[in-house]
Design a protein around this motif. Structure first.
Motif, PDB file in Angstrom:
ATOM      1  N   PHE A  90       5.269  19.837  21.300  1.00 26.42           N
ATOM      2  CA  PHE A  90       4.223  19.660  20.291  1.00 26.42           C
ATOM      3  C   PHE A  90       4.796  19.872  18.886  1.00 26.42           C
ATOM      4  CE2 PHE A  90       0.733  20.408  23.485  1.00 26.42           C
ATOM      5  CZ  PHE A  90       0.041  19.248  23.206  1.00 26.42           C
ATOM      6  N   HIS A  91       5.619  20.902  18.747  1.00 24.83           N
ATOM      7  CA  HIS A  91       6.200  21.220  17.448  1.00 24.83           C
ATOM      8  C   HIS A  91       7.168  20.118  17.004  1.00 24.83           C
ATOM      9  CE1 HIS A  91       7.426  23.707  14.141  1.00 24.83           C
ATOM     10  NE2 HIS A  91       8.690  23.714  14.526  1.00 24.83           N
ATOM     11  N   GLN A  92       7.971  19.614  17.952  1.00 27.88           N
ATOM     12  CA  GLN A  92       8.962  18.576  17.658  1.00 27.88           C
ATOM     13  C   GLN A  92       8.300  17.278  17.218  1.00 27.88           C
ATOM     14  OE1 GLN A  92      11.394  17.655  21.084  1.00 27.88           O
ATOM     15  NE2 GLN A  92      13.170  17.185  19.829  1.00 27.88           N
ATOM     16  N   HIS A  93       7.125  16.985  17.779  1.00 28.69           N
ATOM     17  CA  HIS A  93       6.406  15.742  17.454  1.00 28.69           C
ATOM     18  C   HIS A  93       5.070  16.074  16.777  1.00 28.69           C
ATOM     19  CE1 HIS A  93       9.265  13.503  19.945  1.00 28.69           C
ATOM     20  NE2 HIS A  93       9.119  14.443  20.849  1.00 28.69           N
ATOM     21  N   SER A  94       5.100  17.036  15.869  1.00 30.81           N
ATOM     22  CA  SER A  94       3.850  17.568  15.311  1.00 30.81           C
ATOM     23  C   SER A  94       3.038  16.515  14.553  1.00 30.81           C
ATOM     24  CB  SER A  94       4.142  18.760  14.394  1.00 30.81           C
ATOM     25  OG  SER A  94       5.023  18.392  13.353  1.00 30.81           O
ATOM     26  N   ASP A  95       3.704  15.600  13.837  1.00 29.16           N
ATOM     27  CA  ASP A  95       2.967  14.577  13.086  1.00 29.16           C
ATOM     28  C   ASP A  95       2.094  13.741  14.008  1.00 29.16           C
ATOM     29  OD1 ASP A  95       3.958  15.370  10.687  1.00 29.16           O
ATOM     30  OD2 ASP A  95       5.489  13.812  10.537  1.00 29.16           O
ATOM     31  N   PHE A  96       2.709  13.258  15.097  1.00 31.14           N
ATOM     32  CA  PHE A  96       1.930  12.412  15.996  1.00 31.14           C
ATOM     33  C   PHE A  96       0.913  13.225  16.786  1.00 31.14           C
ATOM     34  CE2 PHE A  96       1.182   9.800  19.812  1.00 31.14           C
ATOM     35  CZ  PHE A  96       0.667   8.682  19.160  1.00 31.14           C
ATOM     36  N   ALA A  97       1.262  14.456  17.154  1.00 32.74           N
ATOM     37  CA  ALA A  97       0.318  15.305  17.889  1.00 32.74           C
ATOM     38  C   ALA A  97      -0.951  15.533  17.073  1.00 32.74           C
ATOM     39  CB  ALA A  97       0.973  16.638  18.242  1.00 32.74           C
ATOM     40  N   LYS A  98      -0.800  15.752  15.761  1.00 32.71           N
ATOM     41  CA  LYS A  98      -1.964  15.934  14.878  1.00 32.71           C
ATOM     42  C   LYS A  98      -2.848  14.694  14.893  1.00 32.71           C
ATOM     43  CE  LYS A  98       0.260  18.991  11.502  1.00 32.71           C
ATOM     44  NZ  LYS A  98       0.797  19.077  10.119  1.00 32.71           N
ATOM     45  N   ILE A  99      -2.216  13.537  14.721  1.00 30.47           N
ATOM     46  CA  ILE A  99      -2.973  12.278  14.699  1.00 30.47           C
ATOM     47  C   ILE A  99      -3.739  12.108  16.006  1.00 30.47           C
ATOM     48  CG2 ILE A  99      -2.818   9.763  14.527  1.00 30.47           C
ATOM     49  CD1 ILE A  99      -0.101  10.194  13.103  1.00 30.47           C
ATOM     50  N   LEU A 100      -3.054  12.349  17.106  1.00 29.03           N
ATOM     51  CA  LEU A 100      -3.634  12.119  18.426  1.00 29.03           C
ATOM     52  C   LEU A 100      -4.858  12.993  18.657  1.00 29.03           C
ATOM     53  CD1 LEU A 100      -2.752  10.126  20.555  1.00 29.03           C
ATOM     54  CD2 LEU A 100      -1.476  11.960  21.682  1.00 29.03           C
ATOM     55  N   ILE A 101      -4.751  14.269  18.292  1.00 22.35           N
ATOM     56  CA  ILE A 101      -5.872  15.188  18.486  1.00 22.35           C
ATOM     57  C   ILE A 101      -7.057  14.773  17.619  1.00 22.35           C
ATOM     58  CG2 ILE A 101      -6.658  17.558  18.116  1.00 22.35           C
ATOM     59  CD1 ILE A 101      -3.818  18.456  18.938  1.00 22.35           C
ATOM     60  N   LYS A 102      -6.780  14.401  16.352  1.00 24.72           N
ATOM     61  CA  LYS A 102      -7.859  13.973  15.456  1.00 24.72           C
ATOM     62  C   LYS A 102      -8.524  12.696  15.948  1.00 24.72           C
ATOM     63  CE  LYS A 102      -6.088  15.887  11.097  1.00 24.72           C
ATOM     64  NZ  LYS A 102      -5.482  15.547   9.781  1.00 24.72           N
ATOM     65  N   GLU A 103      -7.711  11.712  16.303  1.00 24.93           N
ATOM     66  CA  GLU A 103      -8.237  10.402  16.665  1.00 24.93           C
ATOM     67  C   GLU A 103      -9.019  10.445  17.982  1.00 24.93           C
ATOM     68  OE1 GLU A 103      -8.257   7.641  14.931  1.00 24.93           O
ATOM     69  OE2 GLU A 103      -7.069   8.413  13.265  1.00 24.93           O
ATOM     70  N   GLN A 104      -8.604  11.317  18.905  1.00 28.41           N
ATOM     71  CA  GLN A 104      -9.311  11.414  20.185  1.00 28.41           C
ATOM     72  C   GLN A 104     -10.741  11.880  19.997  1.00 28.41           C
ATOM     73  OE1 GLN A 104      -5.949  13.513  22.542  1.00 28.41           O
ATOM     74  NE2 GLN A 104      -7.368  12.772  24.070  1.00 28.41           N
ATOM     75  N   THR A 105     -10.981  12.713  18.989  1.00 27.56           N
ATOM     76  CA  THR A 105     -12.336  13.224  18.757  1.00 27.56           C
ATOM     77  C   THR A 105     -13.219  12.203  18.042  1.00 27.56           C
ATOM     78  OG1 THR A 105     -11.696  14.219  16.633  1.00 27.56           O
ATOM     79  CG2 THR A 105     -11.468  15.587  18.601  1.00 27.56           C
ATOM     80  N   GLN A 106     -12.595  11.172  17.446  1.00 31.49           N
ATOM     81  CA  GLN A 106     -13.355  10.199  16.655  1.00 31.49           C
ATOM     82  C   GLN A 106     -13.386   8.803  17.277  1.00 31.49           C
ATOM     83  OE1 GLN A 106     -11.393  10.239  12.856  1.00 31.49           O
ATOM     84  NE2 GLN A 106     -11.530  12.458  12.627  1.00 31.49           N
ATOM     85  N   SER A 107     -12.480   8.541  18.195  1.00 32.38           N
ATOM     86  CA  SER A 107     -12.267   7.164  18.648  1.00 32.38           C
ATOM     87  C   SER A 107     -13.314   6.699  19.653  1.00 32.38           C
ATOM     88  CB  SER A 107     -10.884   7.025  19.291  1.00 32.38           C
ATOM     89  OG  SER A 107     -10.710   5.723  19.791  1.00 32.38           O
ATOM     90  N   PHE A 108     -13.704   5.427  19.507  1.00 31.60           N
ATOM     91  CA  PHE A 108     -14.556   4.769  20.492  1.00 31.60           C
ATOM     92  C   PHE A 108     -13.793   3.630  21.166  1.00 31.60           C
ATOM     93  CE2 PHE A 108     -17.483   6.656  17.422  1.00 31.60           C
ATOM     94  CZ  PHE A 108     -18.336   7.364  18.263  1.00 31.60           C
ATOM     95  N   ASN A 109     -12.476   3.612  20.935  1.00 31.62           N
ATOM     96  CA  ASN A 109     -11.624   2.589  21.528  1.00 31.62           C
ATOM     97  C   ASN A 109     -11.416   2.913  23.001  1.00 31.62           C
ATOM     98  OD1 ASN A 109      -9.234   1.231  22.473  1.00 31.62           O
ATOM     99  ND2 ASN A 109      -8.750   0.748  20.341  1.00 31.62           N
ATOM    100  N   GLU A 110     -11.984   2.082  23.875  1.00 31.44           N
ATOM    101  CA  GLU A 110     -11.935   2.370  25.308  1.00 31.44           C
ATOM    102  C   GLU A 110     -10.512   2.373  25.845  1.00 31.44           C
ATOM    103  OE1 GLU A 110     -14.474   0.024  27.716  1.00 31.44           O
ATOM    104  OE2 GLU A 110     -16.286   0.507  26.587  1.00 31.44           O
ATOM    105  N   GLU A 111      -9.668   1.475  25.325  1.00 27.94           N
ATOM    106  CA  GLU A 111      -8.296   1.402  25.821  1.00 27.94           C
ATOM    107  C   GLU A 111      -7.527   2.667  25.469  1.00 27.94           C
ATOM    108  OE1 GLU A 111      -4.770  -1.973  26.203  1.00 27.94           O
ATOM    109  OE2 GLU A 111      -6.384  -2.230  24.737  1.00 27.94           O
ATOM    110  N   LEU A 112      -7.744   3.177  24.259  1.00 26.10           N
ATOM    111  CA  LEU A 112      -7.086   4.416  23.841  1.00 26.10           C
ATOM    112  C   LEU A 112      -7.560   5.579  24.708  1.00 26.10           C
ATOM    113  CD1 LEU A 112      -6.414   5.623  20.248  1.00 26.10           C
ATOM    114  CD2 LEU A 112      -7.443   7.193  21.872  1.00 26.10           C
ATOM    115  N   ILE A 113      -8.859   5.651  24.947  1.00 31.95           N
ATOM    116  CA  ILE A 113      -9.425   6.729  25.773  1.00 31.95           C
ATOM    117  C   ILE A 113      -8.881   6.654  27.197  1.00 31.95           C
ATOM    118  CG2 ILE A 113     -11.552   7.623  26.806  1.00 31.95           C
ATOM    119  CD1 ILE A 113     -12.973   6.689  24.192  1.00 31.95           C
ATOM    120  N   PHE A 114      -8.825   5.452  27.761  1.00 33.28           N
ATOM    121  CA  PHE A 114      -8.300   5.273  29.116  1.00 33.28           C
ATOM    122  C   PHE A 114      -6.834   5.687  29.184  1.00 33.28           C
ATOM    123  CE2 PHE A 114      -6.093   2.748  32.342  1.00 33.28           C
ATOM    124  CZ  PHE A 114      -6.849   3.052  33.466  1.00 33.28           C
TER     125      PHE A 114
END
Length: 277
Positions: A90-114
């Motif tokens: 998580f620390h090594q890839h912190s930039d992407f980990a942040k994006i992923l956590i934020k986007e998962q709470t906001q996204s309605f993209n079914e493919e991303l959720i799947f």
């Protein structure tokens, strides 16, 4: 391959600043210094780029954790190494980990959720293997609750240093979570999540990848990689899939040769699972 990686790296910088939705293909191409035509030669759309980034991060994350669980022989160190590898990644890839956590709470993209549910299931299987090995019959009726507790630790503590910039002492954090996990494993008596409940809310997933699919992935990697010990190892591993002759010791050696190559982590994970190593 180099251009594709450039696009992913530069797009990640923009996604970190603006999020997925607010970032356009035009902005990505300008940031990369390439034309839109060059972008579409690598990715059909922004969504395909986003899914490629998720695959890149989650394949490395899952394969690293799986390797630690399967290759730590000392049970006394297993849980510590699991948590250390998790938070180090998580620390090594912190930039992407942040994006992923934020986007998962906001996204309605079914493919991303799947996609995220798919990797979540893979990680649950890794954790299940670990807790069954560590605690055996002791957690027969509580293991699924324990898995969700461990996943909760992973998510909550990663957010502490991803979003609040707390100083990260990986050793202390890992020791602390080992203690908490052991307490839960030994003292949970009222399970909420049963095997039947898990079957109800989890959609069936084809986790068994076929030999032909693995061979296809290996052939693609062989084309991408320059002459090296990793390429030679991939060729031998492909031969093993077609006509098994190697002992488990030789197979482990070949897998170790490719494990740390940036483009081979996922195939290493798939082969370990296929050969049950």
């Amino acid at each position: 391959m180099i251009k594709k990686q450039l696009i992913m790296d530069k797009a990640l910088e923009l996604f970190a600043q603006q999020g997925f939705e607010a970032t356009s293909v035009q902005q990505i191409t300008e940031h990369c210094g390439i034309s839109k035509g060059a972008f579409y030669l690598s990715f059909k759309s922004k969504d395909e780029l986003i899914l490629a980034l998720i695959d890149h991060f989650m394949m490395q994350f899952t394969s690293n954790i799986d390797y630690q669980v399967k290759n730590t022989n000392d049970n006394e160190k297993l849980l510590y190494k699991f948590y250390f590898a998790t938070f180090h990644s998580f620390h090594q890839h912190s930039d992407f980990a942040k994006i992923l956590i934020k986007e998962q709470t906001q996204s309605f993209n079914e493919e991303l959720i799947f996609k995220m549910r798919y990797y979540d299931r893979l990680m649950e299987n890794v954790i299940l293997t670990m807790v069954e090995r560590l605690y055996g019959e002791e957690i027969q009726h509580t293991k699924y609750d324990l898995i969700y507790c461990i996943k909760g630790f992973m998510k909550t503590y990663s957010e502490l240093f991803l979003f609040y910039n707390l100083p990260l002492d990986l050793d202390l954090l890992s020791q602390s979570l080992v203690e908490k996990t052991n307490l839960l494993a030994r003292h949970i008596t009222v399970p909420f999540i049963s095997h039947e409940l898990v079957q109800m809310f989890q959609q069936p997933m084809n986790e068994e990848i076929k030999r032909e699919q693995i061979i296809e992935i290996i052939e693609q990697k062989i084309k991408e990689i320059e002459e090296s010990i990793e390429k030679e190892s991939l060729i031998l591993l492909k031969q093993q899939l077609l006509e098994p002759t190697f002992s488990p010791a030789i197979l482990k050696g070949l897998l170790e040769n490719i494990r740390n190559h940036a483009h081979c982590k996922w195939i290493s994970y798939l082969l370990r699972s296929y050969f049950k190593l």
